[in-house]
Design an enzyme around this catalytic site. Structure first.
Site, short mmCIF file in Angstrom:
data_model
loop_
_atom_site.label_atom_id
_atom_site.label_comp_id
_atom_site.label_asym_id
_atom_site.label_seq_id
_atom_site.Cartn_x
_atom_site.Cartn_y
_atom_site.Cartn_z
N ASP A 230 44.77 73.48 57.45
CA ASP A 230 43.62 72.24 58.34
C ASP A 230 43.40 71.73 58.73
O ASP A 230 45.84 71.52 59.39
CB ASP A 230 43.56 71.00 57.03
N GLU A 284 42.09 77.01 60.43
CA GLU A 284 41.16 76.29 60.92
C GLU A 284 40.82 75.71 62.22
O GLU A 284 42.04 74.82 62.35
CB GLU A 284 40.61 74.97 59.52
C1 GLC Z 1 39.14 69.71 58.16
C2 GLC Z 1 38.47 69.75 57.22
C3 GLC Z 1 37.83 68.36 56.89
C4 GLC Z 1 38.87 67.54 56.79
C5 GLC Z 1 39.52 67.56 57.89
C6 GLC Z 1 40.76 66.61 58.01
O1 GLC Z 1 38.33 69.60 59.11
O2 GLC Z 1 37.83 70.91 56.54
O3 GLC Z 1 36.58 68.46 55.87
O4 GLC Z 1 37.86 66.62 56.65
O5 GLC Z 1 40.16 68.43 57.95
O6 GLC Z 1 41.36 66.79 56.83
#
Ligand code: GLC
Ligand code: CA
Length: 585
Positions: A230, A284
């Protein structure tokens, strides 16, 4: 010449000329599985509820594993399934080595991982290294400890500016809106790039490194095939806490994409590679610069990253082609596969997005109540699905995408959960609308998500989803679900042969067409006028019924050319170079 399409020119016989089973037996798997995997994203809370409390659970996922196998996916990525006070729907974690009791137990998660593996489905879990929950033991200890203490140093505690330190230490803004700093009782401030309940960890602290490496091993030892990381480009902060420059150069932003991050992921890669069946790291990473993104995918770092440029791209030939080309070009030098992503739990559902005048996606740009034409959006989402399935690399499918679920835009204020909505005062519609529980069967809520007669699901489903249930769509040849099933099975048979590269084909500006291998062609018509099929082509699958053997608007077809071509033309022999695809029709 439109001759050959007659037998297979409708979606009612989508994959008639393919035999995936036969092909699977005869094709040895040479490349690692993750290079072309189809990964299905499970948002557990909204997948299937077995104990009738209105919240999806692991028992629900286990009961639907055959559904996922039949859909044709290679792996499941689970959004955070850990204990959490749910300030950000599970991205605020209290214990990284346990399962939220609402979902089940650790034993059950282990069972699920093993059962899925028996069906040849691997498991990827979400890890959240940028921040923890404010209820996490470390943060509680930090609050209890004094300013300047070892415990506070695992986070970013600082004194404020101005008289009495009443101003935050700097002007950084939270990604969810408002200042990125919150003041605690003794007057210090702590940093949170997201909600105040998600304090950021200090990645210059040795404990933080050690803890996360241990968490990786914990899940790898339990048989998970990989992790989704994440907010992977946010972990490292400029210790000087410099203000955000308006136009930072590469690596110059104070909390995004800093060069020190690569050292963290090299360590993680070494851990992942230490397993007999090496584990996989998926980042991500929201970065506009494809080359900077690719740096994370060097052979000793992450394996893949989500291709958000493709997701955000408007439904139009020139930008899509540019996006595909830039992704492929940036990934090639690091020998990493590109991923193709149309949706996830953070973005507007494709059928809603593609039905709007502006079909692109951005967090800043989305506004509630923007008109959409769902029929048009669905047609385009079908075409986009087949396009993404034909591209080389790995593919992500977010639960409900295969059902063509629309964004639910009329959730009453008091039922919303997302901090993006709450912290923007409702200006940002937030992400609840793409997280509504799946409809499985029946004509009324909860559509088999929970057993009938039990509690209302945690987010209410619309009353008109009867035709969108798995039950209603199964066996209906024109349904989104059958398109996904047929498309994924056709993809598995690799009609392009052996990992073949993409080569653009000459076409008019309204069309994107590319070849892979000797005979496979994917053609997308974005324009209003039907496009004739190339001479002697068989249609393997089409996203909509052909019209008199021609490809109508907003339709993708997969073709098998009749003849093997004598020679490969160079990659520069392309058509759309004038690039005047019409946008926003
Ligand atoms: C990422 C996740 C999202 C979350 C954020 C903070 O972007 O996909 O859903 O709110 O991180 O953890
Ligand atoms: Ca439940």
């Amino acid at each position: 010449m439109l001759g050959n399409v007659a037998q297979v020119d409708t979606i009612s016989q989508p994959a008639a000329v393919l035999d995936p089973e036969q092909h699977r037996e005869s094709t040895p798997i040479e490349r690692p599985w993750w290079r072309n995997a189809v990964v299905y994203q499970v948002y557990v809370r909204s997948f299937a509820d077995r104990n009738g409390d209105g919240i999806g659970d692991l028992a629900g996922v286990r009961s639907q594993l055959p559904y996922l196998r039949d859909l044709g996916v290679d792996a499941l990525w689970f959004n955070p399934w850990y204990p959490s006070p749910l300030a950000d729907n599970g991205y605020d974690i209290v214990d990284y080595r346990a399962i939220d009791p609402a979902f089940g137990t650790l034993e059950e998660a282990e069972q699920l991982i093993a059962e899925a593996r028996e069906l040849e489905i691997r498991t990827i879990v979400d890890v959240v290294p940028n921040h923890v929950s404010s209820e996490h033991p470390w943060f509680r200890e930090a609050l209890a400890a004094a300013p300047g203490s070892f415990e506070r140093d695992r986070f970013w505690f600082r004194s404020g500016r101005g008289e009495d330190g009443a101003q935050p230490p700097n002007g950084w803004q939270s990604i969810f809106g408002g200042p990125a700093w919150t003041r605690v009782e003794d007057g210090e401030w702590y940093l949170h790039l997201f909600a105040p309940e998600q304090p950021d960890l200090n990645w210059t602290h040795a404990d933080v490194w050690a803890e996360h490496e241990d968490v990786l091993r914990f899940w790898f030892d339990r048989g998970v095939a990989g992790v989704r990381i994440d907010s992977a480009a946010l972990l490292v902060k400029d210790p000087a806490l410099a203000e955000e420059p308006s136009d930072p150069g590469p690596g110059q932003h104070p909390f995004m994409d800093r060069d020190e991050l690569h050292e963290i992921y090299r360590r993680w890669r070494a851990i992942a590679d230490g397993y007999a069946d090496p584990r996989v790291l998926v980042g991500e990473i929201w970065l506009a610069d494809a080359e900077r993104l690719a740096r994370y995918l060097r052979p000793d770092e992450l394996h893949t990253a989500f291709n958000f440029d493709f997701l955000a791209c408007p439904w139009a030939p020139a930008p899509l082609r540019a996006s595909i080309e830039s992704a492929l070009a940036a990934h090639e030098p690091v020998d990493a596969p590109t991923t193709w992503v149309l949706s996830n739990h953070d973005v507007t559902r494709p059928v809603t997005r593609y039905g709007r005048a502006d079909t692109s996606f951005s967090f800043e740009g989305r506004r509630a109540g923007t008109p959409t034409d769902l029929a048009r959006g669905t047609r385009r989402a079908r075409a986009a699905a087949l396009l993404s399935m034909a591209l080389p690399g790995s593919l992500y499918v977010y639960q409900g995408e295969e059902l063509g679920l629309p964004e639910v835009e009329d959730i009453p204020a008091e039922r919303r959960h997302d901090p993006m909505w709450l912290r923007s005062g409702g200006l940002d519609p937030g992400r609840d609308g793409c997280r509504v529980p799946l409809p499985w069967a029946g004509s009324r809520p909860p559509y088999g998500f929970s057993a009938a007669g039990t509690t209302t699901p945690w987010l209410e489903q619309p009353g008109d989803w009867g035709p969108l249930t798995v039950e209603a769509q199964s066996g209906a040849p024109e349904s989104m679900l059958e398109l996904y099933r047929a498309g994924l099975h056709a993809r598995r048979s690799a009609p392009w042969g052996d990992g073949a590269e993409l080569e653009w084909q000459p076409s008019i500006p309204d069309v994107l067409a590319f070849r892979r291998g000797e005979r496979f062609v994917c053609l997308v018509n974005f324009g209003p006028d039907p496009v004739k099929l190339p001479a002697g082509a068989d249609v393997l699958i089409a996203s909509n019924e052909l019209e008199g053997g021609a490809v109508p608007h907003d339709t993708t077809v997969w073709l098998r050319q009749a003849e093997v071509r004598p020679a490969r033309p160079s990659r520069t022999e392309t058509s759309n170079d004038s690039g005047q695809g019409k946008e926003g029709r």
